[in-house]
Design an enzyme around this catalytic site. Structure first.
Site, PDB file in Angstrom:
ATOM      1  N   GLN A  78       0.844  -1.195   0.000  1.00 54.10           N
ATOM      2  CA  GLN A  78       0.000   0.000   0.000  1.00 54.10           C
ATOM      3  C   GLN A  78       0.879   1.245   0.000  1.00 54.10           C
ATOM      4  O   GLN A  78       1.251   1.764   1.050  1.00 54.10           O
ATOM      5  CB  GLN A  78      -0.940  -0.001   1.209  1.00 54.10           C
ATOM      6  CG  GLN A  78      -1.955   1.107   1.137  1.00 54.10           C
ATOM      7  CD  GLN A  78      -2.991   1.024   2.230  1.00 54.10           C
ATOM      8  OE1 GLN A  78      -3.126   0.027   2.922  1.00 54.10           O
ATOM      9  NE2 GLN A  78      -3.745   2.085   2.376  1.00 54.10           N
ATOM     10  N   PHE A  79       1.201   1.722  -1.196  1.00 49.96           N
ATOM     11  CA  PHE A  79       2.078   2.887  -1.316  1.00 49.96           C
ATOM     12  C   PHE A  79       1.473   4.137  -0.688  1.00 49.96           C
ATOM     13  O   PHE A  79       2.185   5.062  -0.319  1.00 49.96           O
ATOM     14  CB  PHE A  79       2.467   3.148  -2.777  1.00 49.96           C
ATOM     15  CG  PHE A  79       1.393   3.801  -3.598  1.00 49.96           C
ATOM     16  CD1 PHE A  79       1.357   5.179  -3.732  1.00 49.96           C
ATOM     17  CD2 PHE A  79       0.421   3.036  -4.229  1.00 49.96           C
ATOM     18  CE1 PHE A  79       0.368   5.790  -4.484  1.00 49.96           C
ATOM     19  CE2 PHE A  79      -0.564   3.637  -4.984  1.00 49.96           C
ATOM     20  CZ  PHE A  79      -0.601   5.019  -5.115  1.00 49.96           C
ATOM     21  N   THR A  80       0.155   4.169  -0.519  1.00 48.33           N
ATOM     22  CA  THR A  80      -0.481   5.356   0.046  1.00 48.33           C
ATOM     23  C   THR A  80      -0.098   5.596   1.501  1.00 48.33           C
ATOM     24  O   THR A  80      -0.336   6.684   2.026  1.00 48.33           O
ATOM     25  CB  THR A  80      -2.018   5.286  -0.087  1.00 48.33           C
ATOM     26  OG1 THR A  80      -2.494   4.131   0.586  1.00 48.33           O
ATOM     27  CG2 THR A  80      -2.430   5.249  -1.559  1.00 48.33           C
TER      28      THR A  80
END
Length: 145
Positions: A78-80
């Protein structure tokens, strides 16, 4: 690397109409990989999570790890988690690693958990996923290495 770790009684990942991973009791781990991260960060984070004592003992105190209770980890990239919203209302993801750099570290992190006797189920790196989970407790821990 950043991780959001949730103790769950169950969780699953769907891509489109297909369930690609599912676990019972264990941990749902969302992992964000930064540009500056390397293999050392992946190994350290995996060790921390594998040993994290957030499962109850007979007296109800947090004293057991996911391995102690025979749980499984569902790991979702989850790059967010690397979002920076300090300026304005649109988050910047400039600190997030590029996919070609992040995916090998994601796999390294998962492999390091498995070496530490934590079975791992994976989301699909880079895919649009739907994650369903039942947070047990609720227990949510945020880690940054």
């Amino acid at each position: 690397m950043k991780a959001v770790v949730q103790r769950v009684s169950g969780a699953r990942v769907r891509v489109g109409d297909e369930t690609v991973a599912e676990i019972g009791a264990g941990l749902c781990v969302f992992v964000g990989i930064a540009r500056a991260d390397g293999e050392g960060a992946a190994t350290r984070l995996a060790a921390k999570i594998a040993r994290l004592r957030i499962f109850p003992d007979e007296e109800g105190r947090f004293d057991r790890s996911v391995a102690d209770v025979g749980g499984t980890a569902l790991v979702v990239s989850q790059f967010t988690l690397l979002a920076d919203a300090t300026k304005g209302n649109r988050p910047s993801f400039s600190d997030a690693a590029q996919p070609e750099d992040a995916e090998p570290l994601y796999e390294r992190f998962c492999a390091a958990l498995e070496v530490l006797d934590v079975p791992v189920r994976r989301g699909v790196f880079g895919a649009k996923m739907e994650v369903e989970l039942v947070n047990d407790g609720p227990v949510t821990i945020i880690l940054d290495v």
